[in-house]
Each structure stands twice: as structure tokens, then as C-alpha cells.
Write a protein that holds these residues in place. Sequence first.
Motif, PDB file in Angstrom:
ATOM      1  N   GLY A 112       0.706  -1.267  -0.004  1.00  0.00           N
ATOM      2  CA  GLY A 112       0.122   0.055  -0.152  1.00  0.00           C
ATOM      3  C   GLY A 112       0.961   1.175  -0.017  1.00  0.00           C
ATOM      4  O   GLY A 112       0.657   2.199  -0.697  1.00  0.00           O
ATOM      5  N   GLN A 120       0.869   4.129  -2.965  1.00  0.00           N
ATOM      6  CA  GLN A 120       0.850   5.585  -2.503  1.00  0.00           C
ATOM      7  C   GLN A 120       1.921   6.429  -3.109  1.00  0.00           C
ATOM      8  O   GLN A 120       1.591   7.388  -3.892  1.00  0.00           O
ATOM      9  CB  GLN A 120       0.643   5.592  -1.142  1.00  0.00           C
ATOM     10  CG  GLN A 120       0.763   7.253  -0.803  1.00  0.00           C
ATOM     11  CD  GLN A 120       2.319   7.471  -0.110  1.00  0.00           C
ATOM     12  OE1 GLN A 120       2.658   6.827   0.938  1.00  0.00           O
ATOM     13  NE2 GLN A 120       2.870   8.532  -0.815  1.00  0.00           N
ATOM     14  N   ARG A 177      -5.709  12.056  -4.021  1.00  0.00           N
ATOM     15  CA  ARG A 177      -4.724  12.977  -2.950  1.00  0.00           C
ATOM     16  C   ARG A 177      -5.507  14.413  -2.767  1.00  0.00           C
ATOM     17  O   ARG A 177      -5.224  15.133  -3.813  1.00  0.00           O
ATOM     18  CB  ARG A 177      -3.651  13.092  -3.646  1.00  0.00           C
ATOM     19  CG  ARG A 177      -2.478  13.833  -2.896  1.00  0.00           C
ATOM     20  CD  ARG A 177      -2.303  13.718  -1.524  1.00  0.00           C
ATOM     21  NE  ARG A 177      -1.307  12.247  -1.412  1.00  0.00           N
ATOM     22  CZ  ARG A 177      -1.184  11.890  -0.116  1.00  0.00           C
ATOM     23  NH1 ARG A 177      -1.748  12.704   0.911  1.00  0.00           N
ATOM     24  NH2 ARG A 177      -0.095  10.951  -0.109  1.00  0.00           N
ATOM     25  N   ARG A 217      -5.430   8.897  -0.077  1.00  0.00           N
ATOM     26  CA  ARG A 217      -4.028   8.628  -0.133  1.00  0.00           C
ATOM     27  C   ARG A 217      -3.562   9.473   0.992  1.00  0.00           C
ATOM     28  O   ARG A 217      -3.975  10.690   1.039  1.00  0.00           O
ATOM     29  CB  ARG A 217      -3.229   8.761  -1.494  1.00  0.00           C
ATOM     30  CG  ARG A 217      -3.601   7.837  -2.323  1.00  0.00           C
ATOM     31  CD  ARG A 217      -2.631   7.806  -3.816  1.00  0.00           C
ATOM     32  NE  ARG A 217      -2.225   9.096  -4.161  1.00  0.00           N
ATOM     33  CZ  ARG A 217      -2.972   9.653  -5.192  1.00  0.00           C
ATOM     34  NH1 ARG A 217      -3.963   8.958  -5.704  1.00  0.00           N
ATOM     35  NH2 ARG A 217      -2.416  10.951  -5.906  1.00  0.00           N
ATOM     36  N   THR A 260      -5.148   4.416   0.729  1.00  0.00           N
ATOM     37  CA  THR A 260      -4.676   3.311  -0.241  1.00  0.00           C
ATOM     38  C   THR A 260      -4.904   1.969   0.032  1.00  0.00           C
ATOM     39  O   THR A 260      -5.617   1.117  -0.636  1.00  0.00           O
ATOM     40  CB  THR A 260      -3.318   3.648  -0.832  1.00  0.00           C
ATOM     41  OG1 THR A 260      -3.037   5.184  -1.087  1.00  0.00           O
ATOM     42  CG2 THR A 260      -3.054   2.785  -1.966  1.00  0.00           C
ATOM     43  N   SER A 261      -4.005   1.135   1.083  1.00  0.00           N
ATOM     44  CA  SER A 261      -4.340   0.001   1.464  1.00  0.00           C
ATOM     45  C   SER A 261      -5.682  -0.174   2.190  1.00  0.00           C
ATOM     46  O   SER A 261      -6.109  -1.207   2.063  1.00  0.00           O
ATOM     47  CB  SER A 261      -3.231  -0.182   2.599  1.00  0.00           C
ATOM     48  OG  SER A 261      -3.183   0.478   3.715  1.00  0.00           O
ATOM     49  N   LEU A 315      -1.993  -0.679  -7.906  1.00  0.00           N
ATOM     50  CA  LEU A 315      -3.295  -0.959  -7.054  1.00  0.00           C
ATOM     51  C   LEU A 315      -3.390  -2.409  -6.911  1.00  0.00           C
ATOM     52  O   LEU A 315      -4.026  -3.000  -5.851  1.00  0.00           O
ATOM     53  CB  LEU A 315      -4.450  -0.136  -6.998  1.00  0.00           C
ATOM     54  CG  LEU A 315      -4.336   1.325  -6.721  1.00  0.00           C
ATOM     55  CD1 LEU A 315      -5.639   2.214  -7.406  1.00  0.00           C
ATOM     56  CD2 LEU A 315      -4.295   1.575  -5.320  1.00  0.00           C
ATOM     57  N   THR A 354      -7.981   6.095  -6.228  1.00  0.00           N
ATOM     58  CA  THR A 354      -7.264   6.827  -4.974  1.00  0.00           C
ATOM     59  C   THR A 354      -7.208   7.870  -5.510  1.00  0.00           C
ATOM     60  O   THR A 354      -6.995   8.387  -6.587  1.00  0.00           O
ATOM     61  CB  THR A 354      -6.155   6.091  -4.410  1.00  0.00           C
ATOM     62  OG1 THR A 354      -5.183   6.419  -5.487  1.00  0.00           O
ATOM     63  CG2 THR A 354      -6.183   4.623  -4.242  1.00  0.00           C
TER      64      THR A 354
END
Length: 591
Positions: A48, A52, A178, A154, A158-159, A75, A176
Motif C-alpha cells: 500500500g 501510494q 490525493r 491517499r 490506499t491500503s 493498486l 485513489t
Amino acid sequence: MLVYGDHAREVRPSEVLAAIRGRLRRVEAVPAGLARHMALVSLLLEAGELAQGLLDAGFAERRQDEPGQRGAAFLALPMAFARALRDSYVSGFMRYSPFPDEVLDALERLELPERVTVKEPEGYTCHALYPELYLEAARSLRLLPRPPLVVGIRGIGTSLACVVAAASGTTAPPFTVRPEGPPFQRTLRLGPGLERELLARARESHVAIVDEGPGLSGSSFGAVADLLEKRGIPEDRLLFFPSHAGELGPVASERHRLRWARARRYTADFDALFVRPDDPPPPLAAWVEDIIGPIVGPLVDVSGGAWRHRVFPDERHWPAVHVQQERRKYLVLSERGTFLLKFAGLGLYGERRLARARQLSEASLTPHVEGLRHGFLVQRWLEGARPLPLARGLDRAELVARVGAYLGFRARRFLAEPGRGASLAKLLEMARYNSAQVLGDGFAESLGVWAPRLERLSAEVRMVETDNKPHAWEWLVLQDGRLLKADAVDHHDAHELIGCQDVAWDVVGAAVELELDAAEQSILAEYVARASGHAVSGPLMDFYRPCYLAFQLGHHTLAASALEGVVPEEAARLRRAAARYATLLRAPTAR
């Protein structure tokens, strides 16, 4: 107040992928059980973080988030580990889905940046935020007419988004994003392709928005929800996956606050899942029985300052603590005695802290360490020990010598890589800002005399993994007179801006917290030099002193503000402590 800071580090994707492949092969040889499950969690976290870093590198290059095959490949790795983790968890750690080698092969064939920046996931390292909690929270998603679109924020999102996606049964990796901009007014910057794809899928299903928090404002969650609502996605189609069930913080906008109050939120509680389940023994106790023996009593929560009940009989002697930010910790009684279980971090973070803790305990500087189980460090609880403020008969010269031996050991054994702590310029900025809030602009301006000297002082810095918590109650005096450091593993790894520093930071901190005079501080520095093999810079100590005091002033003032309406008696303690630091800051330097 300037107190917190992001911790980031640069990694080489090729090296991370090679390490993941090696650890994956070792996992395949581990028998079913908690150890294998812990290894799967570690792989998820590392994959993850890498995803990211790679996605953020693309964002920095294009100044917007965009979809594409590369992003999906980034991903796919944490998604595969999230599915393995899901299967391990629901089967009681007995089985997990085989990992498809082609996922790792495809990523290794891509032309990747030589280096990327990964952000330390505070939830995994400090706040006992377990991916399994998101698996539990997302169970009900399988009842939806179709799997939701999952959007992770993120970094740690992410994970966690991969975990929610795996729990929901979807085969598609999450999106994802940001968020950027001022901390309390985050916005999204999406490329047209990503926005089209995101909205097309959002119109066909619910949208699960995943992150830790919310914090003071919840503006990262708000940024995603704002964009979707402005593009016509109904509010009742938005599903939020935060790390706690509380409301938004005090600086949230009214619009975000009202939406959050109405929102469909999905959370799972750590204590309910791991500490107080219906069937004994609770999982947390079961995790550690192999190293401390059969459990004969309930887990006792001593987090949030509750440990003070055990070591300070009189509440008037309690030290001030930020109860909302203390690590989770529990006492447990086994046939071998009483043990402290303290959260030290998941995955590689916990393993590194275990290694550090073992070195310290083997040197007889901290309580004995039994081991690490799924993020929790296991140590002996020393019933007969007394915190230094309550101890009697300890000679001051002996105290200085023992503290010096401890700090010197750290300076010799725990060297830190460059960039793991705040620069001297950043410390000076913090000191001037924090002191201005309490002591006025005139005092803050007087600290400017240090600015021309920073370059020369920086050359004297020898970065080590400093203790950063030298307060008097952190030192335990045993019945035989020995002095141990109670909490010595990870304060330099916390999300405070200080990070690693020269050992002079700890020398100054110990002088402040143990009320050493100038002569005693000089003697302490000599002991540290003798134990470490390196002299402690006098000018650096002079610079660090106002910085240390200003940091503690800011920390205690900010904590008091946060707790004012929640735990007023704790806020009062914190304000008294802040007043002490302000008084010392006004006074002449110790040297």
C-alpha cells in the motif's frame, strides 16, 4: 501551535518489490496461524505504501490524478494482499487465497521511477488502526445490489480502500485520490479522464469513501463528497469508512458537519473486536499466551492516562498527558505474572521497534521485553517500581550518571538516517511561532538571533533516534535502586515534528524535566559523551533549549485546548504544565 509533522521517506521501488517478493516466499513456508497472518498484514502495508508513493509521483508530475493501466497495476499488488488478508481473517488465520505471481511480475516489468516518497501511515504506526477493523466494517457491503465503487484517500486510505474493496466482493481495484490545499479546506484535482470514469461508475452504484480520521476538520472526506455531490451523486449513495465513530473536529465547516451527522458511516470498534468479545479469551489475550503463559485475569485498559491509577496513589501527583493521543496499552495477568501490552506498530514498524526495545532491555536500561504479537509489544510490568517523582533516596549524582549512560547508549547504538527529523531551521520556525502565541512577538523576534548561526550549528548535528520523552514520570526506580526508562522505543517515530535529533536534544530535555541546574546539565553531557564516544555540542544545547521549551509549550497548550470541553480536569493539568514551560522559556538559558 506548531506541534505535528508528516514523516516521509524515499524508497527505491525496485528494492521494495524485491523485498516483497522475498518476504512473500517466506510467508508461503509459515504454518497457518497468527504469525502468518501478521506477515500478510505487513505485506499489505508495504504494498500500500509503494502504491501510494507511485501514484503520488504521477500526481506530482501531472498536478492531477488520472486513471490508466499503470495506476491499476500499482493498486493490483495491495489488492491481492487485501484478498489474502481477508481470507486469513475470516478463516481464523487458517488459510488465505494464493497470491498470483503475475501481479508482481507485471509491476516489476513496468518502467518505474528510481525513487518515490512514501508517507508513514500514522494509523498503522501510532493509533492501533487495524485493517481487520475495516474488513468488519465493510461486511454489510455484500448486501448491496451491486458492489460499490471504492475511493481511497491517499496515503493510508490506499491500503484501507483495498481492504474495503476486498471485503465488498468487487474484483475492481479502488480509485485513489490525493486531496490538496490548506489543511482544513482540502480539494481534489482530477484529470478529465478520471472524473469521467469515476462519475460513470458512481452513477451505477454506491460510493465507499475510505480513510482514517476524521481529524480536526474532516476536509479530506469532505473534498471527495463535495465533488461527487456537485456532479449529481445523491448524498444517500455516499458511504463513509472512517477510523472512529465520532463527529468531525472543531474546525470543520458547518456544511460538512451537517452532512457528516446524516451520513451512513461504517466503523468497527477495536475494544469490541479484540478486547471485549463475547467468547473468552479475547483475541488480544490469545495472541500473547504463547509467550507469557495462560491468561488468568481480564485485560485491564491503562490507555488514555489510566496507567496513572496504578503508579500514582494520589491524583494530585498525576502528570499531565494528552489522553486522546496515548498509545493503546493493557495490563494482563498470566500464570507468570503481570505484563504490559503496548501498541508499537503493525508490520515492519512493529518489528523495528521490537528490535530497538530488545537492545535497550538487554542493556538493562528498560523493562524486560517478551516479544511482539500483531502490533503489541509485550513487556514485564514492574509492580514494585516507583516513578521518579515518588522515589526517595536516589542520589542526584547517581541519577545524572544513570541518565547519562542511557542517553549515551542511544547515541552510540541508534544512529539515524539524514532527514528523519526536523531541520534546525524548522525547529527555530516552530520555536518562534509557538512562543509568539503565548509570550508575544517581541520574545519570538529575540529568538531570531539564532538564524545566522544555523548553518554552522547544523554541521555539529549527529542525528540519532532520540528518546524525546525524558519527563520525570518516565523513569522507574526499582526496589534495588536501579533506574529504568519506562517508555523508550518510539517517541522519535511519532507524528510530532521533532523526529530524530542530535543527542543534545535529549540532554536539554532531561535537564528541563529532571530540573537539573547548569552544572548538572554539563555533567550529564560529559556522561553522554563518555558512553557514546562523541562530545555533546554546547552551542547546540544552547539552541535546543528554547526549541525544546517552545515545543512542549505548544504541545501542552494545544492538548489543553483539545480537551477543554471533553476532560476539563486534564485540560487544567496541561495548562499548568504549559505555564511552567512558558516560565522557563522566559528565563535565561541553562548555560
